[in-house]
Design an enzyme around this catalytic site. Structure first.
Site, PDB file in Angstrom:
ATOM      1  CB  THR A  34       9.899  89.418 -28.059  1.00  0.00           C
ATOM      2  OG1 THR A  34      10.035  90.186 -28.926  1.00  0.00           O
ATOM      3  CG2 THR A  34       8.113  89.191 -27.918  1.00  0.00           C
ATOM      4  CB  THR A 114      13.230  85.578 -31.412  1.00  0.00           C
ATOM      5  OG1 THR A 114      12.437  86.637 -32.032  1.00  0.00           O
ATOM      6  CG2 THR A 114      12.354  85.001 -30.340  1.00  0.00           C
ATOM      7  CG  ASP A 115      14.803  89.862 -34.128  1.00  0.00           C
ATOM      8  OD1 ASP A 115      13.681  88.989 -34.362  1.00  0.00           O
ATOM      9  OD2 ASP A 115      14.160  91.117 -33.877  1.00  0.00           O
TER      10      ASP A 115
HETATM   11  C1  SIN Z   1      11.920  89.024 -30.363  1.00  0.00           C
HETATM   12  O1  SIN Z   1      12.586  88.680 -29.199  1.00  0.00           O
HETATM   13  O2  SIN Z   1      11.092  87.967 -30.908  1.00  0.00           O
HETATM   14  C2  SIN Z   1      12.095  90.055 -31.127  1.00  0.00           C
HETATM   15  C3  SIN Z   1      12.974  91.134 -30.495  1.00  0.00           C
HETATM   16  C4  SIN Z   1      14.636  90.553 -30.205  1.00  0.00           C
HETATM   17  O3  SIN Z   1      15.011  89.893 -30.776  1.00  0.00           O
HETATM   18  O4  SIN Z   1      15.006  91.410 -29.064  1.00  0.00           O
END
Ligand code: SIN
Length: 350
Positions: A34, A114-115
């Site tokens: 993200t 983040t995932d």
């Molecule tokens: C994010 O980064 O918050 C979600 C998408 C990902 O993990 O690439």
């Protein structure tokens, strides 16, 4: 409690001009997420595409970076981290190790989704062979959003990576002004900007306005202190969950598929529904590693606490969540660690 380590990384108005002590040279490896996401409009923070903004553009919106470090950017991947693959883990870990082996690189920052950030961070924590800082960061809002959190997280991550006190702390996660250990940190919100926490134990320290302060140290072995390496064949380990009414079907299917290990996201203290527990005991009796973790999200799983591990041939994950327990189990199996006793020692150590 350790004595706080506190000092500015480099005064923002002096760092770039200093001649006596050149700014640290930090490699920024972009992998997507993200933080590199773009949406059709600035108020859209959920319907965007992750991993489409390149590393040069991410850096260009943070001019203050030039006051804290000399940046060496690299685009390693452009993925939504839900799609993180073992082959990319191998590429990333090998690149980090190669960069850190070079005298001219003082630290590495990795931008990531983040995932699955906590899984990648823990993998690197166990396999990077250097005491130079490695800092992962990310964002909850895409680069195109109002009040995007990525630029400040990136600046703070580079500040932490360039700071002398970050050396020897293992892999770190700099997010929303806090500095976490890769072993402890987990994503705890689907949308909040304050999405990462280290349950029970708290952050290692904080970073703000160029200042870095550590309040505690990492105690378990990591990086140079482990025998784990990237390069051995990945071992097939899957995660299953225990819940009301669960059957033994998933476990039996995994055994039939030839897995080498199964991590259970158990209820409470890693307790497992009787139907699934019997299937796991059958798997363990065939030499498949079975590790009990918990789906609760904080606390730890006590050996022989919610299952008779000694009798069933199970291992307890301690304070590792199921996904980090899977990372450790894969590395341990690849390193030739087998049998419940040796695996339990590994989990008690790392
Ligand atoms: C994010 O980064 O918050 C979600 C998408 C990902 O993990 O690439």
């Amino acid at each position: 409690m350790n004595t706080p380590t506190s000092s500015p990384a480099a005064p923002p108005d002096q760092g770039a001009a200093s001649t006596s002590s050149p700014l640290p040279r930090i490699a920024v490896l972009a992998t997507g997420g993200t933080i590199a996401g773009a949406a059709p409009d600035a108020t859209n923070t959920s319907g965007y595409q992750a991993g489409v903004v390149g590393v040069e553009q991410l850096l260009s919106v943070v001019p203050a970076l030039s006051t804290v470090a000399r940046i060496a950017p690299e685009q390693v991947a452009s993925v939504d981290s839900k799609d993180m693959a073992m082959s990319l883990w191998t590429t990333l870990a090998q690149r980090v190790n190669a960069l850190l082996a070079a005298d001219e690189i003082d630290g590495v920052v990795i931008t990531h989704g983040t995932d699955t950030l906590e899984e990648t961070a823990y993998l690197l924590h166990l396999t990077v062979k250097s005491d130079k800082p490695v800092v992962l960061t990310a964002a909850m809002r895409p680069a195109s959003a109002l009040s995007a959190d990525g630029p400040l997280n990136l600046l703070n991550a580079v500040t932490v990576a360039g700071h002398a006190a970050s050396r020897g702390q293992g892999v770190l996660v700099a997010f929303n002004n806090r500095i976490h250990s890769a072993r402890d940190v987990v994503k705890t919100s689907t949308y909040a900007v304050d999405a990462f926490h280290s349950p029970e134990i708290g952050a290692l320290g904080w970073v703000q306005d160029g200042r870095v302060e550590y309040q505690r140290a990492v105690v378990r072995p990591h990086t140079l202190g482990t025998g784990f390496t990237i390069g051995a064949a990945w071992q097939h380990v899957e995660v299953v969950a225990s819940y009301a009414g669960v059957s033994r079907i998933a476990v039996d299917a995994l055994v039939a598929a030839g897995v080498r290990g199964i991590v259970v996201a158990g209820t409470g203290n890693g307790s497992i529904h009787a139907s699934m527990q019997q299937a796991l005991a059958d798997a363990a009796s065939q030499g498949i590693a079975v590790v009990r973790s918990s789906r609760v999200g904080s606390g730890h799983v006590m050996r022989n606490g919610a299952a008779a591990d000694d009798a069933l041939g199970f291992v307890s994950a301690g304070s590792l969540n199921p996904y980090k327990a899977r990372v450790l189990l894969m590395l341990a199996l690849a390193a030739g660690v087998t049998g419940p006793a040796a695996l339990q020692k590994t989990f008690d150590t790392y």
